[in-house]
Design a protein around this motif. Structure first.
Motif, PDB file in Angstrom:
ATOM      1  N   PRO A   4     -22.477 -43.881  35.630  1.00 51.18           N
ATOM      2  CA  PRO A   4     -21.169 -44.377  36.046  1.00 51.18           C
ATOM      3  C   PRO A   4     -20.384 -43.303  36.778  1.00 51.18           C
ATOM      4  N   GLU A   5     -19.264 -43.747  37.398  1.00 47.93           N
ATOM      5  CA  GLU A   5     -18.332 -42.768  37.914  1.00 47.93           C
ATOM      6  C   GLU A   5     -17.809 -41.979  36.723  1.00 47.93           C
ATOM      7  N   VAL A   6     -17.425 -40.719  37.005  1.00 47.25           N
ATOM      8  CA  VAL A   6     -16.989 -39.876  35.896  1.00 47.25           C
ATOM      9  C   VAL A   6     -15.696 -40.428  35.316  1.00 47.25           C
ATOM     10  N   GLN A   7     -15.756 -40.859  34.071  1.00 44.16           N
ATOM     11  CA  GLN A   7     -14.605 -41.383  33.362  1.00 44.16           C
ATOM     12  C   GLN A   7     -14.445 -40.598  32.067  1.00 44.16           C
ATOM     13  N   THR A   8     -13.247 -40.623  31.545  1.00 45.12           N
ATOM     14  CA  THR A   8     -13.004 -39.990  30.252  1.00 45.12           C
ATOM     15  C   THR A   8     -12.955 -41.063  29.179  1.00 45.12           C
ATOM     16  N   ILE A   9     -13.833 -40.936  28.203  1.00 40.94           N
ATOM     17  CA  ILE A   9     -13.934 -41.895  27.107  1.00 40.94           C
ATOM     18  C   ILE A   9     -13.459 -41.226  25.829  1.00 40.94           C
ATOM     19  N   ALA A  10     -12.530 -41.850  25.136  1.00 36.87           N
ATOM     20  CA  ALA A  10     -12.062 -41.322  23.855  1.00 36.87           C
ATOM     21  C   ALA A  10     -12.979 -41.814  22.743  1.00 36.87           C
ATOM     22  N   VAL A  11     -13.280 -40.937  21.806  1.00 35.95           N
ATOM     23  CA  VAL A  11     -14.079 -41.309  20.639  1.00 35.95           C
ATOM     24  C   VAL A  11     -13.345 -40.844  19.396  1.00 35.95           C
ATOM     25  N   THR A  12     -12.964 -41.786  18.554  1.00 36.26           N
ATOM     26  CA  THR A  12     -12.422 -41.434  17.240  1.00 36.26           C
ATOM     27  C   THR A  12     -13.569 -41.468  16.242  1.00 36.26           C
ATOM     28  N   GLY A  13     -13.426 -40.736  15.156  1.00 34.93           N
ATOM     29  CA  GLY A  13     -14.510 -40.706  14.177  1.00 34.93           C
ATOM     30  C   GLY A  13     -15.708 -39.898  14.624  1.00 34.93           C
ATOM     31  N   ALA A  14     -15.498 -38.924  15.516  1.00 37.84           N
ATOM     32  CA  ALA A  14     -16.612 -38.124  16.024  1.00 37.84           C
ATOM     33  C   ALA A  14     -17.226 -37.228  14.962  1.00 37.84           C
ATOM     34  N   THR A  15     -16.506 -37.000  13.864  1.00 35.94           N
ATOM     35  CA  THR A  15     -17.067 -36.190  12.777  1.00 35.94           C
ATOM     36  C   THR A  15     -17.906 -37.032  11.826  1.00 35.94           C
ATOM     37  N   GLY A  16     -17.916 -38.351  12.029  1.00 35.62           N
ATOM     38  CA  GLY A  16     -18.615 -39.246  11.119  1.00 35.62           C
ATOM     39  C   GLY A  16     -20.033 -39.565  11.545  1.00 35.62           C
ATOM     40  N   TYR A  17     -20.638 -40.512  10.836  1.00 36.25           N
ATOM     41  CA  TYR A  17     -22.056 -40.817  11.022  1.00 36.25           C
ATOM     42  C   TYR A  17     -22.359 -41.401  12.407  1.00 36.25           C
ATOM     43  N   ILE A  18     -21.636 -42.452  12.803  1.00 43.55           N
ATOM     44  CA  ILE A  18     -21.892 -43.091  14.094  1.00 43.55           C
ATOM     45  C   ILE A  18     -21.285 -42.274  15.232  1.00 43.55           C
ATOM     46  N   GLY A  19     -20.046 -41.854  15.079  1.00 40.77           N
ATOM     47  CA  GLY A  19     -19.386 -41.110  16.144  1.00 40.77           C
ATOM     48  C   GLY A  19     -20.099 -39.828  16.517  1.00 40.77           C
ATOM     49  N   GLY A  20     -20.643 -39.134  15.505  1.00 38.31           N
ATOM     50  CA  GLY A  20     -21.359 -37.889  15.769  1.00 38.31           C
ATOM     51  C   GLY A  20     -22.628 -38.077  16.561  1.00 38.31           C
ATOM     52  N   ARG A  21     -23.179 -39.286  16.546  1.00 39.81           N
ATOM     53  CA  ARG A  21     -24.373 -39.591  17.360  1.00 39.81           C
ATOM     54  C   ARG A  21     -24.003 -40.194  18.714  1.00 39.81           C
ATOM     55  N   LEU A  22     -22.846 -40.855  18.753  1.00 42.49           N
ATOM     56  CA  LEU A  22     -22.442 -41.491  20.003  1.00 42.49           C
ATOM     57  C   LEU A  22     -22.016 -40.472  21.054  1.00 42.49           C
ATOM     58  N   VAL A  23     -21.285 -39.438  20.664  1.00 42.73           N
ATOM     59  CA  VAL A  23     -20.750 -38.481  21.633  1.00 42.73           C
ATOM     60  C   VAL A  23     -21.844 -37.887  22.518  1.00 42.73           C
ATOM     61  N   PRO A  24     -22.953 -37.332  21.969  1.00 48.51           N
ATOM     62  CA  PRO A  24     -23.976 -36.772  22.869  1.00 48.51           C
ATOM     63  C   PRO A  24     -24.629 -37.824  23.759  1.00 48.51           C
ATOM     64  N   ARG A  25     -24.689 -39.086  23.304  1.00 44.76           N
ATOM     65  CA  ARG A  25     -25.258 -40.137  24.158  1.00 44.76           C
ATOM     66  C   ARG A  25     -24.345 -40.406  25.351  1.00 44.76           C
ATOM     67  N   VAL A 192     -30.170 -47.556  13.822  1.00 45.10           N
ATOM     68  CA  VAL A 192     -29.005 -46.833  14.313  1.00 45.10           C
ATOM     69  C   VAL A 192     -29.138 -46.527  15.801  1.00 45.10           C
ATOM     70  N   ARG A 193     -30.338 -46.299  16.300  1.00 43.28           N
ATOM     71  CA  ARG A 193     -30.482 -46.000  17.733  1.00 43.28           C
ATOM     72  C   ARG A 193     -30.095 -47.217  18.574  1.00 43.28           C
ATOM     73  N   ASN A 194     -30.350 -48.440  18.057  1.00 41.32           N
ATOM     74  CA  ASN A 194     -29.956 -49.647  18.776  1.00 41.32           C
ATOM     75  C   ASN A 194     -28.438 -49.824  18.761  1.00 41.32           C
ATOM     76  N   VAL A 195     -27.796 -49.478  17.647  1.00 35.77           N
ATOM     77  CA  VAL A 195     -26.338 -49.541  17.571  1.00 35.77           C
ATOM     78  C   VAL A 195     -25.702 -48.586  18.572  1.00 35.77           C
ATOM     79  N   ILE A 196     -26.190 -47.361  18.604  1.00 42.78           N
ATOM     80  CA  ILE A 196     -25.640 -46.355  19.518  1.00 42.78           C
ATOM     81  C   ILE A 196     -25.810 -46.796  20.966  1.00 42.78           C
ATOM     82  N   HIS A 197     -26.949 -47.404  21.284  1.00 41.19           N
ATOM     83  CA  HIS A 197     -27.179 -47.862  22.659  1.00 41.19           C
ATOM     84  C   HIS A 197     -26.174 -48.946  23.044  1.00 41.19           C
ATOM     85  N   TYR A 198     -25.920 -49.899  22.146  1.00 42.10           N
ATOM     86  CA  TYR A 198     -24.938 -50.940  22.449  1.00 42.10           C
ATOM     87  C   TYR A 198     -23.562 -50.339  22.695  1.00 42.10           C
TER      88      TYR A 198
END
Length: 506
Positions: A4-25, A192-198
């Motif tokens: 995508p075009e470079v956008q800034t996406i906010a992620v809350t819960g980045a210290t948690g189980y799902i958020g900690g995996r979503l950020v690097p994706r 969990v990998r399917n959740v992160i992809h969605y």
């Protein structure tokens, strides 16, 4: 996924189980990511935290103006806040308040869309408090007018997830299980990998904005069938399961507490939700965001491989609060301070100290095992939480019934006790360099008693310190010197490529 075009996406819960995996994706997908967290220090040691595409912002989610400021310039926001661990039994009211605050702040900051991961389950009467709370949060996020994409998931299977850990420990430890009737409830788990992809790919699919989707894997199974698969993958075979009608969610949660690493306060909402069928009623997301979906067996196998190799990116226990040092002022603080000269370099000694807990144990092992068993009996976490990785640790992580609250390589490790205690306890290790090839290891335990019971506790356990603390210190010295003599250590540097878990993760 298209870049995508470079956008800034906010992620809350980045210290948690799902958020900690979503950020690097999201970083891999080319986005800039702004992590909104209460304790930025908890992200300091994540491998992705130093990326120029990642910005970490401290935000109190109850403060609307602070959240609004943190969201400025973000095109979308992932809302992954869940206060079950930090707020305890009042989590539902707290979650509702935080969601309303976030929605209002997002509207004022001009955020284009919100993405939320909720719970799957039939609406209407009989919905568990946990799932009902998830529905209330959905409505609260939608209340301010910002388009919300809702993903409703049932059991998420992945290394370190709460559901996976409950399942694994029950099957692994109990050849015979007396269970509630919910073992016959249908469920549609998802890897969990399917959740992160969605969650990541939906940003590139404008059709998903403002929509609600049920997400699940390709199979609908009962919990009994899932347990059978887990037993086969663990190599213990199918367990004998005896369903009975008398086990309430409260009793089930205490049973889960005794057998698994999860505290009963977390287990109870999960146990209550098990009585509700959780099956996808529609599958539109599969056409909008296509991906290969793992079967339950494939998801369990992948998770067990990650758990066995110590490569789990995140675990359920990482979402716990990170308190600072307790307020020691205004009361007596007892200290047990010991030190020893170690003929090894500071880095080698520090690596050895950082391997405490989990499979490595605490060296005075049988005494710690007894303490862990007693802690479980009175409602504490005991030793079964283990650790995310056998060698590396990060600030905020759980190490059995301790949590890392201070980490300054290669000189300081500070742990705060989360076991049931009549007071506040810290265990600190300091490595002081003396000369080339030698250093002093200082081990200090501090205890701030609460009332008379706290004083009695300290004096009761003091005679055992010579065995517990001195034994641990001596063992750490021997292990560090052994590593120095052999010229190697099994503790890998934190930035070693072997530490990185490539996408997709389990």
């Amino acid at each position: 996924m298209q870049t995508p075009e470079v956008q800034t996406i906010a992620v809350t819960g980045a210290t948690g189980y799902i958020g900690g995996r979503l950020v690097p994706r999201l970083v891999e997908a080319g986005y800039r990511v702004r992590c909104l967290v209460r304790s930025p220090m908890k992200l300091r040691d994540r491998t992705w935290a130093s990326s120029p595409q990642v910005e970490i912002v401290a935000a109190d989610f109850a403060d609307e103006s602070a959240v609004r400021s943190a969201l400025q310039g973000c095109t979308a926001a992932h809302y992954l806040v869940h206060s079950m661990i930090s707020a305890g039994k009042d989590y539902a009211a707290q979650d509702l308040h935080l969601a309303r605050t976030f929605a209002s702040a997002a509207r004022q900051a001009g955020v284009g869309r919100i993405l939320y991961l909720g719970g799957l389950g039939e609406t209407g009467q009989g919905l568990s408090q946990h799932l009902a709370s998830r529905r209330e949060v959905e409505a609260a996020l939608q209340s301010a007018g910002v388009p919300v994409t809702v993903f409703r998931a049932a059991m998420i299977i992945g290394s370190g997830s709460a559901s996976f850990e409950i399942l694994r420990y029950l099957v692994e430890r109990l050849p015979v299980m007396v269970t509630p009737r919910w073992v016959h409830t249908p469920c549609q788990p998802i890897a969990v990998r399917n959740v992160i992809h969605y969650l990541a790919a939906a940003l590139d699919s404008p059709e998903t904005a403002g929509q609600t989707f049920d997400i699940g894997g390709p199979e609908v199974l009962t919990y009994r069938q899932i347990m059978d698969i887990m037993g086969e993958e663990l190599g213990v075979g199918r367990r004998i399961i005896l369903p009975v009608p008398v086990l309430t969610p409260r009793l089930s949660s205490y049973w889960i507490h005794v057998v698994t690493p999860l505290h009963h306060s977390i287990a109870r909402p999960l146990a209550e939700g098990l009585r509700n069928p959780v099956v996808c009623r529609e599958t539109r997301i599969r056409q909008l965001v296509p991906q290969p979906l793992l079967t339950v067996r494939e998801a369990i196998r992948a998770a067990l491989q990650k758990t066995g190799s110590g490569e789990a990116e995140t675990t359920w226990s990482m979402a716990g609060p990170l308190p600072g040092d307790p307020d020691w002022a205004g009361g007596k603080v007892f200290t047990d301070s010991r030190s020893t000269l170690v003929r090894a370099r500071a880095a080698e000694v520090f690596r050895t100290v950082c391997r405490l807990g989990g499979r490595h144990g605490w060296y005075a092992n049988w005494l710690w095992e007894i303490r862990g068993f007693l802690d479980r009996l009175v409602g504490g976490p005991g030793l079964r939480r283990g650790r995310r990785h056998p060698d590396s640790i990060e600030l905020g992580e759980a190490l059995d019934f301790w949590r890392v609250v201070g980490l300054e390589p290669p000189r300081l490790l500070r742990l705060r006790a989360e076991m049931k205690l009549p007071g506040e306890a810290l265990l600190e290790f300091r490595v002081e360099t003396r000369d080339e090839g030698a250093c002093r290891l200082v081990q200090e335990a501090r205890f701030h008693p609460r009332g008379l019971l706290g004083l009695l506790y300290w004096f009761a356990v003091t005679p055992f310190h010579a065995f517990v603390f001195q034994g641990m210190l001596n063992a750490l010295r021997r292990e560090a010197e052994r590593a120095a003599l052999s010229g190697s250590s099994s503790a890998l540097p934190h930035n070693s490529p072997a530490r990185r878990t490539p996408y997709p993760g389990a």
